[in-house]
Structure formats: C-alpha cells, structure tokens
Design a protein around this motif. Structure first.
Motif, short mmCIF file in Angstrom:
data_model
loop_
_atom_site.label_atom_id
_atom_site.label_comp_id
_atom_site.label_asym_id
_atom_site.label_seq_id
_atom_site.Cartn_x
_atom_site.Cartn_y
_atom_site.Cartn_z
N UNK A 122 0.75 -1.08 -0.01
CA UNK A 122 0.02 0.16 0.02
C UNK A 122 0.82 1.13 -0.08
N UNK A 123 1.69 1.14 0.81
CA UNK A 123 2.80 2.22 0.58
C UNK A 123 3.24 2.68 -0.66
N UNK A 125 2.05 1.53 -3.57
CA UNK A 125 0.99 1.89 -4.50
C UNK A 125 0.52 3.67 -4.28
N UNK A 126 0.46 4.04 -3.05
CA UNK A 126 -0.17 5.31 -2.86
C UNK A 126 1.16 6.40 -2.91
N UNK A 127 2.29 6.11 -2.17
CA UNK A 127 3.53 6.91 -2.11
C UNK A 127 4.29 7.04 -3.19
N UNK A 128 4.53 5.97 -3.80
CA UNK A 128 5.47 5.81 -5.17
C UNK A 128 4.62 5.15 -6.14
N UNK A 129 3.50 5.70 -6.70
CA UNK A 129 2.71 5.11 -7.72
C UNK A 129 3.50 4.77 -9.03
N UNK A 130 4.31 5.54 -9.56
CA UNK A 130 5.25 5.38 -10.77
C UNK A 130 6.13 4.10 -10.61
N UNK A 131 6.62 4.11 -9.21
CA UNK A 131 7.45 2.93 -9.41
C UNK A 131 6.84 1.60 -8.88
N UNK A 132 5.48 1.56 -8.91
CA UNK A 132 4.75 0.62 -8.29
C UNK A 132 4.89 -0.66 -9.31
N UNK A 133 4.73 -0.54 -10.82
CA UNK A 133 4.56 -1.79 -11.33
C UNK A 133 6.17 -2.30 -11.46
N UNK A 134 7.16 -1.61 -11.16
CA UNK A 134 8.54 -2.27 -11.12
C UNK A 134 8.73 -2.99 -9.82
N UNK A 135 8.62 -2.09 -8.64
CA UNK A 135 8.75 -2.59 -7.35
C UNK A 135 7.88 -3.96 -7.01
N UNK A 136 6.58 -4.09 -7.57
CA UNK A 136 5.71 -4.92 -7.20
C UNK A 136 5.21 -5.71 -8.21
N UNK A 137 6.29 -6.00 -9.10
CA UNK A 137 5.84 -6.92 -10.07
C UNK A 137 5.94 -8.41 -9.78
N UNK A 215 4.88 2.75 7.66
CA UNK A 215 4.46 2.60 6.45
C UNK A 215 3.10 3.80 6.27
N UNK A 216 2.21 3.40 7.33
CA UNK A 216 0.94 4.27 7.34
C UNK A 216 1.25 5.60 7.71
N UNK A 217 2.13 6.10 8.39
CA UNK A 217 2.36 7.43 8.53
C UNK A 217 2.63 8.18 7.24
N UNK A 218 3.47 7.44 6.46
CA UNK A 218 3.84 7.91 5.04
C UNK A 218 2.41 8.00 4.42
N UNK A 219 1.75 7.00 4.29
CA UNK A 219 0.54 6.89 3.63
C UNK A 219 -0.55 7.97 4.00
N UNK A 220 -0.67 8.08 5.32
CA UNK A 220 -1.87 9.28 5.43
C UNK A 220 -1.31 10.68 5.07
N UNK A 221 0.04 10.70 5.16
CA UNK A 221 0.60 12.11 4.90
C UNK A 221 0.38 12.38 3.20
N UNK A 222 0.60 11.38 2.50
CA UNK A 222 0.33 11.27 1.00
C UNK A 222 -0.97 11.29 0.41
N UNK A 223 -1.77 10.60 1.48
CA UNK A 223 -3.42 10.71 1.06
C UNK A 223 -3.92 12.10 1.43
N UNK A 224 -3.46 12.60 2.37
CA UNK A 224 -4.18 14.26 2.81
C UNK A 224 -4.05 14.93 1.63
N UNK A 225 -3.12 14.80 0.79
CA UNK A 225 -2.73 15.59 -0.43
C UNK A 225 -3.49 15.17 -1.68
N UNK A 226 -4.09 14.25 -1.41
CA UNK A 226 -4.95 13.84 -2.65
C UNK A 226 -6.25 14.45 -2.76
N UNK A 227 -7.04 14.48 -3.81
CA UNK A 227 -8.32 14.99 -4.20
C UNK A 227 -9.19 14.32 -3.22
#
Length: 325
Positions: A122-123, A125-137, A215-227
C-alpha cells in the motif's frame, strides 16, 4: 529430575474451558457458527481472487494468502476443539499436539510478516505510484512471500523443534496445544525459554508493527494531499488493513510480549480466542466490507449465476432439437 523417576508421556490431556455440558453445548454452537463463517468468507475470497481477472493484482494475491493462512489457523484448532467439547477425555497424542503447536507458530509468524508486506504494498501504491509496476511486479511478490515463510520458519518454528523440553505433567490448561501452555509443563526452569520468546516476539511482532506504523504514517501524509475522490478510496483500503493489524497484533502481543510466568494460564487461554478463532473470521468481513473492488467482484459472480443457468438451459434445448428433428 532423576531418569528413574521420570514419567514418559505419550499423550496430552487438554483441560479446555469447563466440564459443564450445557455451557459446552453453547460454546459448540458459537464456535461452529464462527468456523462456518470463517471457512465461507475466506474460501470466497480465495475463489474470487483466482477466477476474477480484475483481482489479479499484488494486493489481492497477498489477501488470498492471508485467507489461506486464516483457514489453516482455524482448521488446525477448531475441528479438534468442537470434538473435545463433547468429550470427557480430551486426549491428544504427543505427535498431534506437537504438529498443532508448530502449525500455529508458523501461521502466527507468517501473518505478522504478511501484514507488513501488505503495508509495504500500500505504501508503494500510494506514495510511489510511478515505481509500483517495477517494485511490485509478480516476481518480486513471489520472492516476498517466500521470504515471509522462510523467515517465519527459521525464527518461530525451527527453534522450538531444535530445543525440545522435558515435561513433568501432561495436563495442558488450554483448549489447544499452545506454546506457552505447553512450556509451563517443563520440569526445568523456563527463564531461558522466556528470553527466547521475548527475543522472537520482538522480531516477529514489535518490529513488523513499527514498520507498519511507519508505512501508514507516510501513507496518511500522502493521502491528505490527494483530491477527495482519491482520498476516500485510499482511506477505504488502508482502514481495512489497519483494523486487521490492530485486532491481530493487539491480542498477539498480550500473549507473547513478556515472560509467560507473568500471566495466568486462563488469561492466555481466553486471549488466544481472539487471534486464533475470532480474527480469522473477521478478516474477510473487514476486507470485503471496506473494499469496493471486492464487493463488485462478488456482485458480478452472483449476477452471472442465473444467466449461466439460462445459457445452459438454452444449450440443452437446442441440443434436443438437433438430436430429434
């Protein structure tokens, strides 16, 4: 203890909850319903993830493995417990007791590590979405799962197998062969075993919990910046995971984080109900109720059922018309 005075036990006797048949009957009904719900919920998640192409994602792969672990957890304990509720002897063989204990240790440790991997997923997917296909292949996902089971076996199961204890009694004050309850039957002092339990608990419980919270501290920080739309979807997925983490880690840490001599056996017995019996039942409910994709997959399967029946009926009728012109 002198060898000539030592008794060799081939069986264990599980004390269970009570000998009152009325109370046991009520417990049987409750635990039977829990087992049916657990088996149905986790089985449904496994089937949905396998047959639905939309769920062929790393997050659902990990969720599927979590459901398999929950089924192993419940099946290792509940069928035996249900049978013992109407038994006066409640005897379990030495081999079966050891097997149950090692399976529980393996599943417990694996769930802790798996929940950490799910938080990492989840970290990314939300905090590093551009790297997700590579990191989580898929190759990396399979390697993470292999690492989870190998580490758990090396840390939790192997030390128990390599350091057997000498027991002076075969009455286990529990409804299952739980490590702490069996450890209290030891003839020798258990200080070294308690230190080992504390060390393993630190690595398999506290350390993963810290990583999950980071992980979820970073996730919450990123989620609060989303629409607002993206924020709602992200919070929905993360909330279900955090609920499972709180339920599982909270009860497990009450059991294992500290010397076993500090706790009464009855406290261990009733605390273990939550993470061995209740948690595997609630996990699929929490994930499906808070996950829109999972709910949509269930609706599609239910919607296709009557359609499939009509297609089969039409095929059968056409076959009859061709065979009988």
């Amino acid at each position: 203890m002198n060898a000539e005075n030592m008794t060799i036990f081939t069986d264990f006797i599980l004390v269970g909850f009570t000998t009152d048949p009325k109370i046991n009957a009520a417990i049987f009904v409750l635990f039977f319903i829990i087992y049916v719900v657990t088996f149905t919920g986790n089985g449904l998640i496994i089937i949905l993830v396998i047959i639905n192409a939309q769920l062929h994602k790393p997050m659902y792969l990990f969720l599927c493995v979590l459901s398999v672990l929950d089924l192993c957890y419940s099946t290792a304990v509940l069928p035996r417990l249900l049978a013992d509720l109407f038994s006066t002897e409640r005897i379990i063989s030495y081999f079966s007791c050891g097997l149950q204990m090692y399976v529980i240790l393996l599943v417990e440790g694996s769930e802790c590590q798996l929940l950490t991997v799910m938080a990492y997923d989840r970290y990314v997917a939300i905090c590093q979405p551009l790297h997700y296909p590579v990191l989580m292949r898929w190759g990396n996902c399979y390697k993470l799962l292999a690492l989870v089971f190998i580490l758990t076996f090396m840390l939790c199961t192997l030390p128990s197998i390599a350091n057997p204890i000498t027991i002076c009694s075969n009455h286990v004050n529990h409804f299952m062969c739980e490590m702490l309850a069996v450890l209290k039957l030891s003839c020798e002092g258990i200080a070294s075993s308690e230190l080992q339990i504390f060390s393993v608990s630190f690595i398999t419980l506290l350390l993963p919990l810290v990583l999950i919270l980071l992980s979820y501290s970073a996730i919450i920080s990123s989620v609060l910046k989303l629409r607002s739309v993206g924020r709602s979807k992200a919070f929905s997925t993360c909330t279900s995971h955090l609920l499972v983490v709180a339920l599982y880690f909270g009860t497990a840490m009450l059991m294992y984080f500290g010397p076993s001599s500090m706790y009464s056996t009855d406290q261990e017995k009733y605390s273990s109900i939550f993470y061995v019996i209740v948690s595997p039942m609630l996990n699929p409910l929490i994930y499906t109720l808070n996950n829109q994709e999972a709910k949509e997959a269930i609706k599609k399967v239910l919607a296709k059922k009557p359609l499939n029946k009509r297609i089969l009926a039409l095929t059968y009728l056409s076959h009859l018309n061709i065979s009988n012109p």
